[in-house]
Design an enzyme around this catalytic site. Structure first.
Site, PDB file in Angstrom:
ATOM      1  CE1 TYR A  40      22.372  -1.403   9.095  1.00 21.38           C
ATOM      2  CE2 TYR A  40      20.190  -1.378  10.096  1.00 21.38           C
ATOM      3  CZ  TYR A  40      21.017  -1.154   9.007  1.00 21.38           C
ATOM      4  OH  TYR A  40      20.487  -0.689   7.817  1.00 21.38           O
ATOM      5  CD  GLU A  58      -5.239  -1.551   1.915  1.00 20.14           C
ATOM      6  OE1 GLU A  58      -4.324  -1.903   1.162  1.00 20.14           O
ATOM      7  OE2 GLU A  58      -6.433  -1.551   1.561  1.00 20.14           O
ATOM      8  CG  ASP A 117      -7.140   0.311  -1.421  1.00 20.28           C
ATOM      9  OD1 ASP A 117      -7.759   1.320  -1.045  1.00 20.28           O
ATOM     10  OD2 ASP A 117      -5.918   0.311  -1.698  1.00 20.28           O
TER      11      ASP A 117
END
Length: 353
Positions: free
Chosen positions: A95, A181, A234
């Site tokens: 920025y 996760e 997962d």
């Protein structure tokens, strides 16, 4: 800091010498994304080989002149920060001149290139990355500025500190660390008061692919307490990939493997073999996409899978079924099955790989 300033001065000196000899200045950086530059060591994970191939960023070539200029620009910003003992996030740097840099990812890549080129960890360059990870459970510590953080006394989530190296006085009675996760699963375990019900533990989530600070914290906790570290992911190629980043590191950050990897990490769940064992209904599973197939095939070829026969077997089960499952699939058994039955049983009977 004098080492950092000297390293930057050497780079600039090389540029000035080239100009004095009427030659186009060139910067040499390692090919960080090339698997041929990576070796696998059981004790460290993926690390960059000493004589790795490099690429040249030339100032007189239209394809690389802009990148050359941006590297010098960021080097000058780092030099000023180290001199004045101030810090900036990668976002702050972007920025400071969005038109010049064009995108945040350009800044991120250049900072990693600089860190690799100078052989200096990013933290020593006074560049902080924005933290997205959370930590909770049986842990207290003091931050660099003296702030005392106590995760133990409440079900409150704390953001992973932005300066992990600066934290001290770490204390914990945790019996293990659980890396989760996803944020949703992490919150669910927190709501179920999991970290105090089963046995005291520390829970961490990188909320997907972990950022640098989350990985640094996992490593710091391992160095401090030497307790088992389990992952709850997962049962899909993406989850396996994330677990491998914690355990073995990533190709792009292999030059910093010694600070980031934790090879003792164990795969607790969700295992592809669990799906059959628990009679999870096929309708609750998700078919593979082409992207899933490619990702899994690429993971199976990696050097660390060869020395993990039990992991290899799980990946073969996943490849054969071409089905994946999120941790939330366990709610199809019962609403609180994950925290009440699945995890306690796994931890008690050693159901990890």
């Amino acid at each position: 800091s004098s080492e950092v300033l000297e390293a930057i001065e050497n780079v600039i000196q090389g540029v000035v010498q080239s100009l004095a000899q009427k030659k186009a200045p060139v910067l040499t950086v390692a090919n960080r994304a090339d698997w041929r530059n990576i070796e696998f060591k059981d004790s460290v994970g993926l690390q960059m080989i000493p004589g790795c191939t490099t690429k040249q960023i030339r100032s007189d070539c239209p394809q690389s002149a802009r990148r050359f200029a941006l590297i010098l620009k960021i080097l000058s910003m780092i030099y000023k920060m180290v001199q004045s003992n101030t810090y900036a996030t990668k976002r702050d740097i972007y920025y400071s001149d969005t038109l010049l840099f064009g995108s945040q990812s350009v800044v991120d890549q250049i900072i990693n290139d600089i860190s690799c080129m100078l052989k200096i960890p990013r933290r020593s360059l006074h560049v902080l990355s924005t933290t997205k990870g959370f930590v909770a459970g049986n842990l207290s510590y003091t931050e660099e500025d003296g702030t005392k953080v106590n995760c133990t006394c409440s079900a409150t989530v704390f953001t992973v500190p932005s300066n992990v190296q600066g934290i001290k006085n770490l204390t914990s009675h945790a019996k293990f660390i659980l890396i989760v996760e996803k944020d949703a699963t992490f919150q669910r375990l927190l709501d179920d008061d999991f970290f105090s019900k089963v046995s005291p533990c520390i829970m961490i989530t990188g909320r997907g692919i972990p950022d640098l600070n989350t990985r640094l914290l996992v490593r710091k906790l391992w160095d401090s307490f030497q307790i088992p570290i389990f992952t709850l992911m997962d049962a899909d190629p993406h989850g396996v990939e994330i677990m491998c980043v914690y355990k073995y590191g990533s190709v792009s950050m292999s030059f910093e493997a010694h600070h980031l990897t934790v090879p003792s990490v164990k795969w607790l769940g969700l295992l592809p073999s669990d799906l059959k064992r628990l009679n999870i209904c096929k309708d609750a599973l998700i078919p593979f996409t082409k992207q899933d197939e490619n990702k899994l095939a690429s993971i199976q070829k990696r050097p660390y899978i060869a020395c993990q026969p039990l992991w290899k077997r799980e990946l073969e089960i996943m490849a054969a079924s071409k089905l994946k499952a999120e941790i939330q699939v366990l709610t199809s058994v019962s609403a609180d099955y994950l925290s009440r039955v699945y995890l306690p049983n796994k931890l008690q009977f050693g159901g990890w790989l």
